[in-house]
Design an enzyme around this catalytic site. Structure first.
Site, short mmCIF file in Angstrom:
data_model
loop_
_atom_site.label_atom_id
_atom_site.label_comp_id
_atom_site.label_asym_id
_atom_site.label_seq_id
_atom_site.Cartn_x
_atom_site.Cartn_y
_atom_site.Cartn_z
N GLY A 18 17.55 11.93 5.20
CA GLY A 18 17.83 13.32 5.57
C GLY A 18 18.22 13.44 7.02
O GLY A 18 17.74 14.31 7.74
N ALA A 19 19.14 12.54 7.46
CA ALA A 19 19.40 12.38 8.89
C ALA A 19 20.47 13.30 9.45
O ALA A 19 20.71 13.27 10.66
CB ALA A 19 19.79 10.93 9.18
N ASP A 69 20.18 10.29 -3.31
CA ASP A 69 19.12 11.25 -3.59
C ASP A 69 17.81 10.48 -3.55
O ASP A 69 17.52 9.69 -4.45
CB ASP A 69 19.35 11.89 -4.96
CG ASP A 69 18.26 12.87 -5.35
OD1 ASP A 69 17.26 13.00 -4.60
OD2 ASP A 69 18.39 13.51 -6.41
N VAL A 70 17.02 10.68 -2.51
CA VAL A 70 15.81 9.87 -2.34
C VAL A 70 14.71 10.23 -3.34
O VAL A 70 13.68 9.56 -3.38
CB VAL A 70 15.27 9.96 -0.90
CG1 VAL A 70 16.24 9.29 0.07
CG2 VAL A 70 15.00 11.40 -0.48
N ASN A 96 12.04 11.21 6.08
CA ASN A 96 12.13 12.56 6.62
C ASN A 96 12.65 13.58 5.64
O ASN A 96 12.33 14.76 5.73
CB ASN A 96 13.04 12.52 7.86
CG ASN A 96 13.49 13.90 8.29
OD1 ASN A 96 12.72 14.67 8.86
ND2 ASN A 96 14.75 14.23 8.02
N SER A 148 3.53 17.58 7.43
CA SER A 148 3.60 18.94 7.96
C SER A 148 2.20 19.41 8.30
O SER A 148 1.22 18.99 7.66
CB SER A 148 4.22 19.89 6.93
OG SER A 148 4.06 21.24 7.31
N TYR A 161 4.69 22.83 -1.63
CA TYR A 161 5.01 22.18 -0.35
C TYR A 161 3.73 21.65 0.30
O TYR A 161 3.70 20.50 0.77
CB TYR A 161 5.70 23.18 0.58
CG TYR A 161 6.10 22.61 1.92
CD1 TYR A 161 7.23 21.81 2.04
CD2 TYR A 161 5.35 22.90 3.06
CE1 TYR A 161 7.60 21.29 3.27
CE2 TYR A 161 5.72 22.38 4.30
CZ TYR A 161 6.84 21.58 4.40
OH TYR A 161 7.21 21.06 5.63
N ALA A 163 0.92 20.89 -1.11
CA ALA A 163 0.40 19.78 -1.91
C ALA A 163 1.19 18.49 -1.65
O ALA A 163 0.62 17.41 -1.51
CB ALA A 163 0.45 20.14 -3.39
N LYS A 165 3.00 17.67 1.03
CA LYS A 165 2.79 17.15 2.38
C LYS A 165 1.38 16.59 2.56
O LYS A 165 1.19 15.63 3.32
CB LYS A 165 3.10 18.23 3.42
CG LYS A 165 4.57 18.62 3.48
CD LYS A 165 5.46 17.40 3.77
CE LYS A 165 6.91 17.80 4.00
NZ LYS A 165 7.77 16.63 4.32
#
Length: 254
Positions: A18-19, A69-70, A96, A148, A161, A163, A165
């Site tokens: 996601g760079a 797609d990671v 990331n 996060s 989200y 959960a 993170k």
């Protein structure tokens, strides 16, 4: 006798997922400025990836871009094979890539839940699974997982989200214990950061107001998070193991 340590990444290869935007882009630039060769991962952002490559090349370092797609095992395995063949083994892996969605829990569908966990948590598992074997073979490497502060705090209307993170933090600690001391695995749990995900367009005014309740009363710039990533990627952090560093403006004070 202890050798000299610094923030230099000269001679090292780092992949950032996601760079192309936000924190990922800031980390890619910071790593290149520190001397690293940077591998850019993106999904459907070829133009942005090319622009970033040109910026990094102007710093005098090699750079490559791979679309994947990671959250897809097949994509990750294919990308890993390409990266290892083209760029050689990684010294630094930064997980990331992620998404953020605000939605009341009772309106959250199973599909919403699965998509969030696949993108923000399963992707970390898949990337580590793909790139760790080469690190193990060389008996060296650094993995940095982006979590996060909400993975620690929790927040209403962000259940998937939070959960995901929280899961990233747990996975980080498990991998750190399993692969130390040769491979350092740590996480960064940022507070609110000025990206496309944290904006009036992406979040409700209530959520934005909540972010600004932190002691510093502001949203961070991506470069402020990248500084922490550079530290963790460098030799300065070589005694850090399974840690969750929090550039968060005071939202979490362990």
């Amino acid at each position: 006798m202890m050798t000299a340590m610094n923030l230099s990444l000269t001679g090292r290869t780092a992949l950032v997922s996601g760079a192309c935007t936000g924190i990922g882009r800031a980390m890619a630039v910071a790593f290149a400025q520190a001397g690293a060769k940077v591998v850019i991962n993106h999904l459907g952002q070829a133009t942005l990836a090319h622009t970033l490559q040109e910026e990094l090349r102007q710093l005098g370092h090699e750079t490559w871009a791979f679309e994947a797609d990671v959250s897809s095992s097949a994509d990750v395995q294919h990308m890993a094979a390409q990266v290892l063949q083209t760029c050689g083994p990684l010294d630094v892996l930064v997980n990331n890539a992620g998404i953020l969605r605000e939605k009341p829990f009772l309106q959250t569908s199973e599909a919403d839940w699965n998509h969030m966990l696949a993108t923000d948590l399963t992707s970390v598992f898949l990337m580590c699974k793909a790139f760790l074997p080469a690190m193990v073979a060389r008996q060296q490497g650094v993995i940095i997982n982006i979590a996060s502060d909400l993975g620690i705090l929790g927040r209403g209307q962000f259940a998937p989200y939070c959960a995901a993170k929280a899961g990233v933090i747990g996975l980080t600690r498990s991998l750190a214990r399993e692969f130390a001391p040769q491979i350092r695995v740590n996480a960064i749990a940022p507070g609110p950061v000025a990206t496309t995900m944290v904006s009036l367009e992406a979040m409700s005014q209530t959520a934005i107001d909540k972010e600004l309740e932190i002691p510093q009363h502001r949203i961070a710039e991506p470069q402020e998070i990248a500084a922490t990533a550079l530290f963790l990627a460098s030799d300065l952090s070589r005694f850090y193991c399974g840690q969750v560093l929090g550039p968060n403006g005071g939202s979490v004070m362990p």
